[in-house]
Structure formats: C-alpha cells, structure tokens
Motif scaffolding. Structure first.
Motif, PDB file in Angstrom:
ATOM      1  N   ARG A   5     -17.443 -26.681 122.513  1.00 57.19           N
ATOM      2  CA  ARG A   5     -17.950 -27.751 121.581  1.00 57.19           C
ATOM      3  C   ARG A   5     -19.292 -27.000 121.724  1.00 57.19           C
ATOM      4  N   GLN A   6     -19.866 -27.111 122.894  1.00 63.96           N
ATOM      5  CA  GLN A   6     -21.530 -27.148 122.589  1.00 63.96           C
ATOM      6  C   GLN A   6     -21.732 -25.707 121.906  1.00 63.96           C
ATOM      7  N   LEU A   7     -20.980 -24.339 121.830  1.00 64.40           N
ATOM      8  CA  LEU A   7     -21.210 -23.513 121.225  1.00 64.40           C
ATOM      9  C   LEU A   7     -20.597 -23.916 119.648  1.00 64.40           C
ATOM     10  N   GLU A   8     -20.226 -24.510 119.401  1.00 65.55           N
ATOM     11  CA  GLU A   8     -19.821 -24.463 118.567  1.00 65.55           C
ATOM     12  C   GLU A   8     -21.005 -25.648 117.302  1.00 65.55           C
ATOM     13  N   VAL A   9     -21.130 -26.502 118.326  1.00 65.75           N
ATOM     14  CA  VAL A   9     -22.353 -27.158 117.763  1.00 65.75           C
ATOM     15  C   VAL A   9     -23.525 -26.387 117.419  1.00 65.75           C
ATOM     16  N   SER A  30     -21.229 -33.689 111.888  1.00 56.13           N
ATOM     17  CA  SER A  30     -20.773 -33.844 111.387  1.00 56.13           C
ATOM     18  C   SER A  30     -19.128 -34.140 111.076  1.00 56.13           C
ATOM     19  N   LYS A  31     -20.178 -34.280 109.465  1.00 56.96           N
ATOM     20  CA  LYS A  31     -19.169 -34.073 108.496  1.00 56.96           C
ATOM     21  C   LYS A  31     -18.705 -32.597 107.770  1.00 56.96           C
ATOM     22  N   LYS A  32     -20.008 -31.804 107.879  1.00 53.95           N
ATOM     23  CA  LYS A  32     -18.909 -30.031 107.413  1.00 53.95           C
ATOM     24  C   LYS A  32     -19.079 -29.872 108.481  1.00 53.95           C
ATOM     25  N   TYR A  33     -19.280 -29.449 109.677  1.00 47.37           N
ATOM     26  CA  TYR A  33     -18.600 -28.356 110.356  1.00 47.37           C
ATOM     27  C   TYR A  33     -17.583 -29.092 111.507  1.00 47.37           C
ATOM     28  N   LEU A  34     -17.602 -30.315 111.885  1.00 43.68           N
ATOM     29  CA  LEU A  34     -17.056 -30.794 113.104  1.00 43.68           C
ATOM     30  C   LEU A  34     -16.248 -31.457 112.741  1.00 43.68           C
ATOM     31  N   THR A  35     -15.654 -31.684 112.032  1.00 40.72           N
ATOM     32  CA  THR A  35     -15.268 -33.188 111.151  1.00 40.72           C
ATOM     33  C   THR A  35     -14.405 -33.830 111.903  1.00 40.72           C
ATOM     34  N   GLY A  36     -14.033 -33.383 112.973  1.00 42.39           N
ATOM     35  CA  GLY A  36     -13.099 -34.210 114.235  1.00 42.39           C
ATOM     36  C   GLY A  36     -13.618 -35.458 115.289  1.00 42.39           C
ATOM     37  N   ARG A  37     -15.065 -34.989 115.572  1.00 46.84           N
ATOM     38  CA  ARG A  37     -15.893 -36.000 116.207  1.00 46.84           C
ATOM     39  C   ARG A  37     -16.809 -36.401 114.826  1.00 46.84           C
ATOM     40  N   SER A  38     -17.627 -37.277 115.958  1.00 48.57           N
ATOM     41  CA  SER A  38     -17.890 -38.386 115.096  1.00 48.57           C
ATOM     42  C   SER A  38     -19.723 -37.695 115.360  1.00 48.57           C
ATOM     43  N   ALA A  39     -20.322 -38.475 114.537  1.00 53.01           N
ATOM     44  CA  ALA A  39     -22.330 -38.206 115.077  1.00 53.01           C
ATOM     45  C   ALA A  39     -22.261 -38.799 116.097  1.00 53.01           C
ATOM     46  N   ARG A  43     -24.355 -36.769 118.813  1.00 49.56           N
ATOM     47  CA  ARG A  43     -25.570 -36.338 118.729  1.00 49.56           C
ATOM     48  C   ARG A  43     -25.564 -36.593 121.082  1.00 49.56           C
ATOM     49  N   ASN A  44     -24.602 -36.886 121.568  1.00 49.91           N
ATOM     50  CA  ASN A  44     -24.296 -36.710 123.017  1.00 49.91           C
ATOM     51  C   ASN A  44     -25.267 -34.795 123.168  1.00 49.91           C
ATOM     52  N   GLU A  45     -24.272 -34.025 122.217  1.00 47.18           N
ATOM     53  CA  GLU A  45     -24.376 -32.943 122.912  1.00 47.18           C
ATOM     54  C   GLU A  45     -25.888 -31.975 122.619  1.00 47.18           C
ATOM     55  N   MET A  46     -25.965 -32.722 121.251  1.00 43.13           N
ATOM     56  CA  MET A  46     -27.353 -32.107 121.071  1.00 43.13           C
ATOM     57  C   MET A  46     -28.731 -32.052 121.918  1.00 43.13           C
ATOM     58  N   SER A  47     -28.056 -34.021 122.188  1.00 41.01           N
ATOM     59  CA  SER A  47     -29.471 -33.996 123.199  1.00 41.01           C
ATOM     60  C   SER A  47     -29.181 -32.889 124.330  1.00 41.01           C
ATOM     61  N   ASP A  48     -28.459 -33.084 125.096  1.00 44.43           N
ATOM     62  CA  ASP A  48     -28.044 -31.739 126.258  1.00 44.43           C
ATOM     63  C   ASP A  48     -27.713 -30.219 125.746  1.00 44.43           C
ATOM     64  N   LEU A  49     -28.019 -29.850 124.677  1.00 42.73           N
ATOM     65  CA  LEU A  49     -28.574 -28.331 123.694  1.00 42.73           C
ATOM     66  C   LEU A  49     -30.049 -28.198 123.980  1.00 42.73           C
ATOM     67  N   GLU A  50     -30.671 -29.838 123.915  1.00 41.15           N
ATOM     68  CA  GLU A  50     -32.144 -29.481 123.384  1.00 41.15           C
ATOM     69  C   GLU A  50     -32.451 -29.172 124.802  1.00 41.15           C
ATOM     70  N   GLU A  51     -32.141 -30.063 126.074  1.00 39.90           N
ATOM     71  CA  GLU A  51     -32.430 -29.665 127.604  1.00 39.90           C
ATOM     72  C   GLU A  51     -32.005 -28.436 127.819  1.00 39.90           C
ATOM     73  N   LEU A  52     -31.806 -27.829 127.327  1.00 46.63           N
ATOM     74  CA  LEU A  52     -30.331 -26.345 127.957  1.00 46.63           C
ATOM     75  C   LEU A  52     -31.449 -25.455 126.605  1.00 46.63           C
ATOM     76  N   GLY A  53     -32.244 -25.640 126.279  1.00 52.81           N
ATOM     77  CA  GLY A  53     -32.909 -24.837 125.232  1.00 52.81           C
ATOM     78  C   GLY A  53     -32.102 -24.326 123.729  1.00 52.81           C
ATOM     79  N   ALA A  70     -30.716 -19.802 120.621  1.00 56.80           N
ATOM     80  CA  ALA A  70     -29.973 -20.232 119.874  1.00 56.80           C
ATOM     81  C   ALA A  70     -29.275 -19.618 118.544  1.00 56.80           C
ATOM     82  N   TYR A  71     -30.164 -18.588 118.014  1.00 51.95           N
ATOM     83  CA  TYR A  71     -30.659 -17.116 117.335  1.00 51.95           C
ATOM     84  C   TYR A  71     -29.363 -16.223 117.636  1.00 51.95           C
ATOM     85  N   ARG A  72     -29.801 -16.181 119.111  1.00 53.44           N
ATOM     86  CA  ARG A  72     -29.753 -15.027 119.764  1.00 53.44           C
ATOM     87  C   ARG A  72     -27.774 -15.005 120.157  1.00 53.44           C
TER      88      ARG A  72
END
Lengths: 346, 346
Positions: A5-9, A30-39, A43-53, A70-72
């Motif tokens: 899921r992180q990858l998806e995000v 949440s609305k456009k790409y990962l409709t299954g999950r809530s915002a 948010r939690n995933e994103m917070s983690d992904l920020e720590e991961l760079g 991320a672009y890579r």
DNA sequence: GCTAGCACTCATTGGCGACGAGTGCCAATT
DNA sequence: AATTGGCACTCGTCGCCAATGAGTGCTAGC
C-alpha cells in the motif's frame, strides 16, 4: 522495504503531482486513487513515507510533494512495464524514414521533432566520439602552402581543417602524406587516431620533412576538438512552466544549456549504463540540473551512434517522454540495413 | 523640432533611466542634470515631451519613461560623437590577433568575448551568403555510387555534402564533372552559382549522363541550405535583468533566439544600411523583439564578411555596447592584409 | 488495524490605512 | 512671457489584520 500500500501511495502522489503541480493531500488520494481507504489511514502512511524519505511537505498545513526517491520508484515502474506506443507514432516513424538527410540534418530534424511533440528541451548529438571510427583522410591542395584536410568518419560525417605548411608543398608530397596517414588511421577510432597513431607517425616522420610534422600537429588540433555539435531545441518552453517561476533556477538551467562542455558531461554521465536512462533532479551530478530531469536514449543504427535526450522539470511527464524517445529510436532502427544506411558507411 | 532644452531633458531621461531602470521624475532631473532649472519648469517640458511622443508615464504619479523615439535620439547623438575606446580595448585587439583560428573558431571566440564583456546576448555569423564567392568544388569518391562534394568558399569556409549517384561512377567521370563544374562556378557568388550556373550546366549536360544530373540536383540542395551557422551566446543573461521580470516577454525573445530563420531575418533587415546599425525596440519589424534592442556591426575583413551583434533590453547600455563592437571590428580590421588573412583566400 | 472527529497550523486573500513619490495647476515673481 | 514655489491630488507600495480553508497530527472508539 515498502508495503504494497505504501507503494501505491507513493506512485499515486507522484502521478497526481505530475498532473497538477500542487502538493497532494490525503483527502485527494483517498477519493481519486485509493478509494478503499479513508483519508486518515492514508495520512498515517504518508507520515511514515515522509520519514522514509519519499515525501516532503513544503509547510505544515500543506499536502505532500514527492522527493527524487519517489520519482525514481515511479520511473522504474514505468520502465518495467510495457508502454503503449504514442498514437502518432506511425506517422513519425514514416516521416523519419522518408527524410533523406545527411547525419547533421537528421539530428536537427529529430531535435525539432522531439521538442515540438513534448514541449520539453531536446538535445541530439553523436555518441562519444571516442568510439567512432575514421574512414579516410584526404588533402586538397589550396595553394603553395595550404591544404584542406578532410576527415570522413563513420556515418558519413565530415570534418575539415585548413592546414598551413611552413614551406611550399607539391601535390605529390601531399599524396604521399595522405597515403601514409590513411595507412595508419583508417578504421581506427577517433581517440586511437589521436592518442597513438599521430605519435607514431610523428616519430616515424621526424627526420624526413618538417612540412609533415607541422601538418600532423595541426591534424592533432582537428582531432582534439569536440567534433560533433549539439542540436538543441525548445529551451524557451521552460519559461512557460510553472515549475520554473523562480528566475534563479531558470538561470542555472539556461547557463548550463548554453555551455557545450556541460552538455558533453551531461550525456557522458548518463549513457554509460544502457539504452535509455532517466536522471532525476538531484541524481544529476551537475548542481545546476537539480531542478530538471534528463531522459537520454542512445540510437545505435549502423555506423551512426546518436544520443537523443529530453530535458524537463523534475515534474515532467516521464511516461510520454520515454514513449516519444522510444518511438524515434524505432524510426531510426528500421533504417538499419536499408539503402539510407549503407549510403555513407563504407 | 525640439528646443535645445527639450533635447537636454530627453537625453537626461534616457541616460538616467538606462542607469537606474526607474521612471525618472522632474525633481531628479532638476537636481542631477539640469541644475539651473527648477522641477516645475522641467515638469512643463516633460508634459510637452509626452505629447510629442518622447516620454510616457506608466501611471499618474510616476516619473517618465523614454519611448523608442527618445532612445533613437539618444543613440543618434552617441553615434555622432567620437567615442572613447574601452579601457581594455588594447588587450582584446591583441587577443584577437593572436588567435590563429579558422573562421568558425574565430566566430565562436568573438561571440564568447562579446557576451562575456557586455553581459548581453551575442550573435556572430557570416554576412549574407549571397555575396560570398565560391573558390572551388571537389569531389571525393567514396564508393561506387557515392562521392563527397566539397565546396570551398571565400574566407576558408568549407561545406560538404554526400552525393548519391543513380548508377556507378568512375573516378575519371568524377574528375570530368569536377572540371566542368569548376569551370563555371569558380569565383561566382553563392547565389549566382545556384540560380544561373546550375541551370546552365544542367541544360548542357542533359543529354549526356543521368549521373551528372542527379549530382547537380543534389548540389543544388547543398547551395540552397543556409550555409553558415549562427554562433549565439549569453542568452541566459537576460534572465538576470530586471527589465525581463515578466516571463511572457522573455518567452517571446527566447523563442526567437532559437529560431535560426528568425535570426537570419534579424540580421538581414539591419545590415543593409551601413557598418553599424542600432535597432531599438518597436523599430524592429519582428514583434517578438519589441522589448529588445539590437546592435549590429559588419566586419569587412578581406575575404570574410562577418556580422557581429549584441542583443539586450531596450534599456541596454548602448554606449558601451557600441564601443565594444567597434573595438572588436578594430581587432579584425588590423588582420587585414596580414599573414592571417591571406591564408585562406586564394 | 482502520476510521471519525477535533484541535491546530499556516499559506493565501482581501480590506484598510499610512506613506511617499510625482504630477498638474495656479498664482506670484522676475 | 518665462520661471518658480506652493498645494492639492493621484496612485502604487507596504505593512497590518482578520477571515478562510486546506491539510495535518492525534486520540478515542470501532
């Protein structure tokens, strides 16, 4: 290692940011790409992904922006999966094949095509000349002390230089010189010719004629110059891009684009690895390119080995850029072995 | 007709505006340039000058800005009076003379020099090729159906093109072809060669060999191409100028600078009149140049006739730009008749 | 592990007033 | 008649402030 899921995000953030240019928030995802999950989940995933760079936020209450990391990831997934050809691919390919041009004309044409289609900056040049082979050298006598040296290399490319002799030279002498030089230089690469053979010829001829020595040292000048010019196009498109609203960044990019030596390094660094390379933002060793990405392709068609490239903002449309470049490569590849190709080679 | 004092006011406004970039008010003029008169007096003059079309104000309650008409006045007075040579003139001139380069190399060097010194955009190319004369044409046989056509023109410049023959061609045939073509083309100008002579040769040879016809039509392609490239430099300097903080204007200028055909027109329009021409803003027929001024000089040194130019904002420093260009001309003129010059001519 | 809710942050926007550079005009002066 | 000083007026710029809203982090509950 990232979860599924992180990858998806990450991919969704990159995809959306490339399209909109705005920091993307959890709600949007949440609305456009990962409709299954809530915002909130996102948010939690994103917070983690920020720590991961993989993501950063420009300020606290804004959405996230992808980092080069991320672009890579995004570009690598693009490169792995099969890409759909560009809808106009057919037409370009047949256009390219119809063009009966010499190498320089072809490069200029391709550069224009690339920039017209993508609206990015295009570059086109011949591959590292170190590997290109000399086909023959001729001398045309101009007057009693001057001759025009003409070097024909693979792919029908021609270089020339006016050579001044210290004293008068006769036609027969020129022919002898030409025979000797051809004997040792033909089918050698540019670099071999320069590094080894000229030394050899020089030492062999030392005692004979001052005329030849002078000629050969001038030939060395010819071989030491960057022999192939860069065809650039579309630099002005950068001015219209919101990514470059900051003039300072633009200045850096433009000053680099005008420096031929910097361009040489740019393509040198990127083409060692393979056929199609993407260099994203800070991945580029040249600091002035940190706000740009570079997509480079090496076209390997018969005698001519060309480098084609597109330069855009980091937020560029990699998918279409890559597709366009591959289409052009396709158009060149089909030339291989055809009448056009054999034309200048041997 | 302007009064003496009106003239003073206009010139002072232009001078001050070129230095500061800010609209200049009556107060400033009264203090810095026309110390004899009070601000109110000057206000009246300025109001008249606005009606006459020499000044405009960006908005009420701002100072005045010169129009192209005012710049024209200013530039004409500069061109009339003798200019002091640039302090570094000596060094450049000797630098230019030391450089032993071929024509292309010299143009590239000059273009770099111009932009480094002035921080404006420089262009350098060879003068309208219509007037340049062909010196000789040679054919080098590559294989059974290909030959390399080499055209040497005045000034040691060389052009070449690979020519494909419809059927096999022998060395002797090539030599005959070469002799014939030389007989009619040598010492003709580029345009003459193209328009008249090729037609003539074609009709004369019609019945003889299809081979020659094909060759000649390819030669025509060679002659119809824009033969001399433009050496440009320093475009990125425009980005640092406050005059171009508006990206739209920048975009216009850059798109023009990248269009070789637009550059050709630019120098064509400007060099008919004389040796050193200045085109200011809206005077330029090309709309995209309306925010720029162009200073062009034609260097007429022996066989090579070059066009050198500087492009800057309308608010550019005409005085130093003109001085720098004239210095470079000086450096080239001294070459005339010297050993360097004779080198490639006959 | 996921989600809803809530308080908090912070860039952006628009309105408002102070400021100041510069003008236009007029009456007074030379 | 030309010049000048004075004065009211215009208008862009700057700084301040409050409202807005998008987006987050955190926590409690499912």
């Amino acid at each position: 290692m990232l979860s599924e899921r992180q990858l998806e995000v990450v991919l969704a953030v990159v995809y959306d940011y490339i399209q909109t240019g705005e920091p993307v928030g959890s709600r949007t995802l949440s609305k456009k790409y990962l409709t299954g999950r809530s915002a909130a989940t996102i948010r939690n995933e994103m917070s983690d992904l920020e720590e991961l760079g993989y993501l950063v936020q420009p300020h606290t209450s804004a959405g996230r922006i992808p980092t080069s990391r991320a672009y890579r990831l995004y570009v690598d997934t693009i490169l792995q999966r099969r890409r759909a050809p560009h809808p106009e691919a057919e037409r370009w390919i047949s256009d390219l094949r119809e063009q009966r041009r010499d190498v320089e004309g072809a490069l200029a044409y391709i550069s224009q095509l690339l920039t017209r289609v993508t609206q990015y900056v295009s570059v086109a040049t011949l591959a590292p000349f170190q590997e290109i082979r000399l086909l023959r050298v001729d001398f045309l006598r101009m007057d009693s002390t001057h001759a025009l040296a003409i070097v024909v290399v693979e792919g029908g490319l021609v270089h020339h230089k006016m050579i001044a002799f210290p004293c008068e030279i006769r036609q027969e002498e020129l022919e002898t010189l030409s025979r000797r030089i051809n004997a040792v230089m033909v089918r050698r690469t540019w670099n071999e010719a320069r590094n080894d053979l000229l030394q050899y010829v020089m030492s062999e001829l030392r005692e004979k004629e001052g005329n030849c020595r002078a000629a050969i040292s001038e030939m060395d000048g010819l071989l030491s110059a960057q022999p192939f010019r860069f065809y650039r196009g579309g630099a002005h498109h950068l001015l219209a891009m919101p990514d470059f609203k900051d003039l300072g960044r633009l200045h850096a990019v433009f000053s680099l684009l005008e420096e031929e030596s910097a361009l040489v390094e740019l393509v040198d660094n990127c083409t060692l690895n393979g056929t199609l390379t993407v260099t994203i933002g800070e991945e580029n060793p040249e600091e002035r390119m940190h706000d740009c990405s570079v997509v480079l392709a090496t076209a390997n068609a018969g005698g001519r080995k060309a480098i084609l490239g597109l330069i855009g903002p980091v937020r560029m449309n990699y998918e279409s850029s890559i597709a366009v470049l591959e289409t052009v490569l396709e158009g060149l590849r089909e030339d291989d072995g055809s009448e056009e190709e054999q034309r200048h080679v041997h």
